[in-house]
Structures are given as C-alpha cells and as structure tokens.
Write an enzyme that holds these catalytic residues in place. Structure first.
Site, PDB file in Angstrom:
ATOM      1  N   GLU A 177      -2.260   8.443   5.184  1.00 34.57           N
ATOM      2  CA  GLU A 177      -1.667   7.692   4.013  1.00 34.57           C
ATOM      3  C   GLU A 177      -2.519   6.212   3.774  1.00 34.57           C
ATOM      4  OE1 GLU A 177       2.654   8.058   3.830  1.00 34.57           O
ATOM      5  OE2 GLU A 177       2.724   6.651   2.150  1.00 34.57           O
ATOM      6  N   ASP A 212       4.557  -6.012  -1.394  1.00 36.05           N
ATOM      7  CA  ASP A 212       3.847  -5.039  -0.904  1.00 36.05           C
ATOM      8  C   ASP A 212       2.354  -5.208  -0.673  1.00 36.05           C
ATOM      9  OD1 ASP A 212       3.427  -2.593   0.501  1.00 36.05           O
ATOM     10  OD2 ASP A 212       3.728  -1.299  -1.241  1.00 36.05           O
ATOM     11  N   GLU A 214      -5.202  -0.974   0.468  1.00 41.80           N
ATOM     12  CA  GLU A 214      -4.593  -0.259  -0.574  1.00 41.80           C
ATOM     13  C   GLU A 214      -4.702  -0.676  -2.088  1.00 41.80           C
ATOM     14  OE1 GLU A 214      -0.296   0.581   0.494  1.00 41.80           O
ATOM     15  OE2 GLU A 214      -0.059   1.550  -1.371  1.00 41.80           O
ATOM     16  N   GLU A 239      12.134   3.871   1.639  1.00 37.30           N
ATOM     17  CA  GLU A 239      11.345   4.867   0.846  1.00 37.30           C
ATOM     18  C   GLU A 239      11.686   6.207   1.271  1.00 37.30           C
ATOM     19  OE1 GLU A 239       7.274   3.436   1.173  1.00 37.30           O
ATOM     20  OE2 GLU A 239       7.580   2.021  -0.797  1.00 37.30           O
ATOM     21  N   LYS A 267       5.979  -7.304   6.439  1.00 38.83           N
ATOM     22  CA  LYS A 267       4.642  -7.466   5.687  1.00 38.83           C
ATOM     23  C   LYS A 267       4.412  -9.068   5.610  1.00 38.83           C
ATOM     24  CE  LYS A 267       4.517  -2.819   4.052  1.00 38.83           C
ATOM     25  NZ  LYS A 267       4.543  -2.165   2.874  1.00 38.83           N
ATOM     26  N   LYS A 309      10.202   2.825  10.818  1.00 40.39           N
ATOM     27  CA  LYS A 309      10.505   2.519   9.404  1.00 40.39           C
ATOM     28  C   LYS A 309      11.961   3.334   9.063  1.00 40.39           C
ATOM     29  CE  LYS A 309       8.652   3.709   4.730  1.00 40.39           C
ATOM     30  NZ  LYS A 309       7.598   4.060   3.940  1.00 40.39           N
ATOM     31  N   TRP A 327       8.849   0.466  -8.811  1.00 36.78           N
ATOM     32  CA  TRP A 327       7.490   0.854  -8.858  1.00 36.78           C
ATOM     33  C   TRP A 327       6.745   0.882 -10.152  1.00 36.78           C
ATOM     34  CZ3 TRP A 327       8.080   5.950  -5.531  1.00 36.78           C
ATOM     35  CH2 TRP A 327       8.199   5.695  -4.558  1.00 36.78           C
ATOM     36  N   HIS A 344       1.568  -6.243  -9.015  1.00 36.34           N
ATOM     37  CA  HIS A 344       2.096  -4.568  -9.005  1.00 36.34           C
ATOM     38  C   HIS A 344       1.573  -3.780 -10.287  1.00 36.34           C
ATOM     39  CE1 HIS A 344       3.503  -0.914  -7.124  1.00 36.34           C
ATOM     40  NE2 HIS A 344       4.215  -1.565  -6.242  1.00 36.34           N
TER      41      HIS A 344
HETATM   42  C1  GCV Z   1       3.420   4.123   4.830  1.00 35.42           C
HETATM   43  C2  GCV Z   1       3.856   1.014   0.420  1.00 35.42           C
HETATM   44  C3  GCV Z   1       2.817   2.155   0.473  1.00 35.42           C
HETATM   45  C4  GCV Z   1       3.515   3.418   1.254  1.00 35.42           C
HETATM   46  C5  GCV Z   1       3.544   2.852   2.785  1.00 35.42           C
HETATM   47  C6  GCV Z   1       4.696   2.019   2.461  1.00 35.42           C
HETATM   48  C7  GCV Z   1       5.163   1.349   3.787  1.00 35.42           C
HETATM   49  O1  GCV Z   1       4.898   1.573  -0.238  1.00 35.42           O
HETATM   50  O2  GCV Z   1       2.495   2.598  -0.854  1.00 35.42           O
HETATM   51  O3  GCV Z   1       2.094   4.299   1.374  1.00 35.42           O
HETATM   52  O4  GCV Z   1       4.051   3.964   3.512  1.00 35.42           O
HETATM   53  O5  GCV Z   1       4.198   0.818   1.765  1.00 35.42           O
HETATM   54  O6  GCV Z   1       4.641   0.406   4.266  1.00 35.42           O
HETATM   55  O7  GCV Z   1       5.956   1.826   4.566  1.00 35.42           O
END
Ligand code: GCV
Length: 616
Positions: free
Chosen positions: A127, A324, A352, A249, A319, A245, A485, A462
């Site tokens: 990912e 994000d 990313e 999500e 984070k 996690k 999003w 974003h």
């Molecule tokens: C691993 C964001 C990223 C996802 C990621 C998520 C997270 O949303 O786009 O790919 O998933 O963060 O950190 O859990």
C-alpha cells in the site's frame, strides 16, 4: 567474426560490471582487509561489527569493548581506535559510524524505538509502495540475501525495529505459516540489532473463526490473544510487539463492540506484557465516532478523554500532522494534548503525497519542521512508513534512498541538520567531490519547499487526485466519497475566497494547540503564511505581508515551485552530468523531467481552477 563477437561480449561484461543500479545504497565501502579487529566478547552482532571493520576500515587496527558502566542504551564511544558500548548493537552502530567518518565522539540515540513500518500486504503488494513489490511477502519475496542487505542498511543508520506488514492488516498474519515466515525473517534481522513487530487486525480471532466475537472485554477473546502471544514468543523470543490501526478507514476495532480504544489496547497489552512486548496504537482515526467534526480535530476528540487510561506498555502512535502526510501540515495537536500516555510519531518516508517515487523531494527539512514544534524528548519513539520494495535500487528513485537514510539518522539524532545528513548521504552514495556535494545538497534542501509551492502553497491541502494521490484534482467532488476525501471540502474556494476556517470563528481546531500557538494561529495577522489557508478562509484580495493580494501570492508560489524544478532539472542535466555514472544520472534525469511536467500540471490545473473564482 568470432573475434568480433568475443570483443562485443567482453565489452558487454565490462559494461555490466560498471553498471551502477543504485542497489548498494550508501554502503559503498571499498574492500581493504587491512584492519585487525579484536573484542573482549563474542556474539553474532559483534562478529558483524568485526567483519565490517576488518573488511573496510583503513585507519589501523581496532579494538571493540563492551562496557557495563556506559549508559544503558544503543550508544557508542569512539576514542582513537577503540569503540566502546554498553550493548552489542552499540558496537555495531559504532563500527558503521567509524566507517562513515566519525572520530572521537560519544553518541547516544535520542529515541529508543527507531522503527520502520512496512505497509506490505501478504500477497506481495505494498500500500502506497512505489518501488516494486514487498521484500518480505508474495511470490517473489524472501531472499535471505536481500533481507540481510536490508538489515545491514538499517543497522548502518541505527534503525532497530521493523513492522513487517500493512496496518490494514490481514488476519492471516497471525496464522502458523506466516508466523514461521516471521521467525525466519527475525533470525536474519536479529544479529543486526533489529526486532520484528507485526501489524494486527483487531478482529483476528473472530475472522479466523476461533472466537465468536472480538470484543476486547470478552474472556474468550482475551484468552485467545494470550495464547497467541505465547505462540509468537516461543517462535520469536525477542518479538517487539503489535502495531494497531483500529476503527479507522474500515478496519475493525473495539468500537465495533462499544468499547473504547483503551479497552482494546489494554487487552492486547496484557497479552504481551509477560513477554516484554509493546502495543503501538495508532491515533489515525476519523469518521467513525465524530461524523461532521473537522477531520483534523478528531484524533484529539477521540483520544484525549482516554489519556492516562492505557497500560504502561501502550504507546500512542500519531502521524506528524493532523490530516494525512501532506507536503506541509502544522504538527498534530495530539502531541500537546496527550500528556499521560507515551507518544510516538509516525512519519512517512514513502512519498504518497509528495510525488511518490517520481519526484525528487528530500524530506529531512519537513521532519525537522515537526521537531521544531514537538521536542523529541517528549516522544517514546519514532516510526517511518518505509519506501522500500523489490526494485533494484530499493526505493524507485535514487534520491528516495536519501529519505530512508535521513529517517534513520534523525531517529538517532533529530538535532542533526538536514544539510549535514544530505551531505553525508551524497558523499557515501555518489562522490566526495565538494562541488557536487555542495550543489546537490542545496538542490535537495530546496526540494521540499518547491514541492509545497507547486502542489499546495500557503496552507492548501488534500487537493490530490482521488485514491492514487499523485496529480492535482482541485475540483474533486463525488457525493459518494466520504466528505473527508474531497478536495473541495478542504479548499472551500468560491467567489468569496479560499481556505478552511479553523479559527475560533470556524471549526476552532486552533484551540487544540498549546496556548501561545493557539492564539498565533487563530489571529489571521499573526498566523504564519505557510499555514494561512489551513487555518483561515480569506478573500482573494486579502493583503499578504508583502503587499500582494492572496490571489497574486498564490500564483507567485505556484510559479516559483515550477521554476525551482526547472532549475534543478537544468542543473542535473548539464552541470552535474559528469559527476555521476551514466545509469544513475540518466534515471534521475528522466524522473526530473517527469517531475517538471507534473509540477507544471499542478500549477496549471490549480491556478486554472482557482482563477474562475478569483477573476470571475
Ligand atoms: C495504510 C492514508 C493512506 C492509506 C493508509 C492510511 C493509514 O489514508 O492513503 O493508504 O493506509 O492513510 O495511514 O492508515
């Protein structure tokens, strides 16, 4: 004819030998076999330190000493030709430091937990991975040699732990066949001082059909995890712990059973406690319990009431920014608000939202920006989402290797300057020519600000294309997206202005910051301009500090970003060519060209979109 073919073949072999594919990373020591290296004790880790120095050190014989009087961490002392450390790993770190050129120093890591987080799936995909498939999982994975090279590279910069799988975790991860794989990997990493950790799916026992529920307060569930912990530690006695996690999500979590994050984390913590394991519980949650609330406020809303309710082997992992991994975010106020529970920061090495493996963006300045707000000494650890895959050069872009390197160096010492790290990396990776090092380090240091400028200047955030997050999509809005999003939700551009009002008159996200900063950000005239549209919604003709209007300033920043990349590409294409081997020069050049095109696209699409409101 035969002669000709033979000479062609010889040329081909010679070219192959000279081919420079970047696989060696920054570890390009030339074999010397000159040093005699002795030590007062023996172990697999010490042997590696001895072998590395014996093979590559040029400065004479070396003696390694374990010394129980030194402070109990991974630090080392280099004094003349003696390396002293409390722990075996310290001797190894000291050996790499010596090979890097450190002399007569005593150095101790700021963070005790210096971890990579791999977002690798069991099918081998990654990912947000932009450098090929997983080195651990999938059909092509598990080459012991490659994993050993990975271990060596990490040890050379002091990384001492790695989470082997994606936080969006499969429940299969904890089944026997995969645990046996983990055991094999751990065996290779162990002598390099690296512990393994796993991301877990909170609902694992239920998903595997071994319990009826995953409710953390259910006795059968608690027992299942205790049994699983026992099984894991039998296979891997120094297993580090779990990364979780939960209720984020779409991932399962204690919230599915009306339990809190603390209930969930504590149940797991109790299972690992007898073995010395830890739980890293992520604060990256939004949506579930706080629908309608400004997304950047939700982590504090969710976790502050639980502060102090976690077991002592739980660490909250957050984070760096509250949204994000954007090219620029203010720091996450979780670090101000969570005071009774240990915190660790999660940084993203894989780019990313910063051009992925197509853009040259050196991330150390961004991470240092974070540390200028959140003192490292407040943190129990640091994690970096890895940018490593099966690509021959590991990271896709040769310069993305610098981010892996910089992460390790900052995890050891966040006070090191981005410039020092860039220069260190360049000298080891390309050449020690000072003209090259000075020019390219400057280019690297400017690269993150350039990226902010051509993507999202002045606090915009974003506005990426849906899902893959590479290009611009300022008009992004689909009713079926979660609202958090949608780019339009974040920039809120209309004829009256642009930006997200998080001041006390808006969502009041500012109030989550410590006093002084809350006031600073709340007041539009004191809010730093780099965060302006993060915290404020302002008219297009708002006057910036330099007298230009907001619209003019936005245009200026977008153009500036593109101009920086143009300059970088020019430099690389012309002046820097003769310093770099053909293959790496060419591959970087090609990517810089792509980056330039993409930067132009960002500028044109974003300014084109905003213009319809700013100049109706
Ligand atoms: C691993 C964001 C990223 C996802 C990621 C998520 C997270 O949303 O786009 O790919 O998933 O963060 O950190 O859990």
């Amino acid at each position: 004819m035969r002669q000709h073919l033979l000479s062609l073949f010889i040329t081909f072999i010679a070219l192959q030998a000279a081919a420079e594919d970047g696989h060696q990373l920054w570890l390009r020591y030339q074999p010397q076999n000159k040093a005699k290296v002795t030590c007062n004790q023996q172990s697999p880790t010490i042997s590696i330190a001895q072998q590395e120095l014996a093979a590559y050190y040029t400065g004479g014989d070396i003696s390694l000493k374990l010394d129980a009087t030194m402070s109990d961490d991974d630090g080392y002392r280099i004094s003349g030709n003696t390396i002293t450390a409390r722990r075996e790993a310290g001797l190894l770190y000291g050996a790499y430091a010596l090979l890097r050129g450190e002399k007569n120093v005593e150095s101790h890591p700021t963070f005790q937990l210096r971890l990579l987080n791999h977002w690798d799936n069991l099918d081998g995909s990654i990912e947000r991975g932009y450098a090929g498939e997983s080195i651990f999982w999938g059909e092509n994975a598990f080459s012991p040699e490659l994993i050993q090279e990975y271990a060596r590279a990490n040890a050379s910069v002091g990384i001492n732990g790695t989470v082997l799988n994606n936080v969006n975790a499969s429940s299969k991860m904890l089944t026997r066949p995969y645990l046996l794989e983990v055991q094999r990997i751990a065996k290779i990493l162990r002598p390099y001082g690296i512990k393994v950790y796993l991301s877990i799916n909170f609902a694992t026992p239920m998903a595997l059909g071994e319990t009826k529920t995953a409710d953390p307060l259910n006795a059968a569930v608690g027992k299942w995890w205790k049994r699983k912990a026992k099984e894991i530690y039998k296979l891997i006695p120094d297993f580090g712990g779990f990364l979780v996690k939960a209720n984020s999500e779409g991932q399962p979590g204690p919230g599915d059973f009306n339990r809190s994050h603390a209930d969930g984390a504590n149940m797991l913590a109790d299972a690992l406690k007898p073995f010395g394991g830890i739980i890293m519980w992520r604060c990256f949650v939004y949506g579930a319990n706080h629908k309608g609330e400004d997304r950047v406020k939700q982590a504090v809303s969710e976790f502050k009431p639980l502060d102090g309710k976690f077991r002592d082997n739980v660490i909250l992992q957050t984070k760096n920014g509250p949204l994000d991994f954007q090219p620029r975010e203010p720091y996450s106020p979780v670090f101000d608000q969570i005071k009774e529970t240990p915190n660790m920061v999660e940084l993203q090495i894989t780019q990313e939202y910063l051009g992925q493996s197509r853009h040259l963006v050196y991330l150390a300045p961004m991470w240092q920006e974070f540390f200028s707000f959140v003192p490292a000494k407040q943190l129990a650890g640091i994690a970096g989402v890895a940018n490593i895959g099966l690509d021959r050069n590991w990271c896709g872009h040769h310069f993305s290797q610098a981010n892996w390197y910089a992460f390790g160096r900052l995890a050891w010492n966040p006070a090191l300057s981005s410039e020092t790290i860039a220069k260190e990396w360049l000298r080891q990776t390309f050449t020690t020519d000072e003209q090259f090092v000075a020019t390219v380090s400057q280019l690297m240091l400017e690269s993150r600000e350039a990226c902010v400028n051509y993507m999202m200047p002045l606090g915009l955030h974003h506005i990426f294309k849906f899902d893959h997050h590479y290009g611009p999509e300022p008009d992004g809005f689909k009713a079926d997206y979660p609202i958090e999003w949608c780019p339009v939700y974040y920039h809120k551009a209309d004829k009256n202005g642009v930006g997200f009002d998080r001041s006390s008159k808006g969502t009041d996200a500012v109030s989550q910051y410590r006093q002084k900063l809350a006031q600073l950000y709340d007041n539009v005239s004191t809010c730093p301009e780099e965060y302006l549209l993060w915290f404020h919604h302002l008219p297009w003709n708002y006057r910036m500090k330099d007298g230009s209007t907001l619209w003019e300033s936005l245009q200026y920043h977008y153009h500036l970003g593109v101009i920086s990349v143009e300059r970088q590409h020019n430099l690389w294409h012309t002046k820097l060519r003769h310093y770099v081997d053909e293959q790496r020069w060419h591959e970087v050049d090609e990517r810089l060209e792509d980056q330039l095109q993409n930067a132009r696209e960002w500028r044109d699409v974003c300014l084109g979109y905003f213009r319809q409101f700013a100049e109706p």
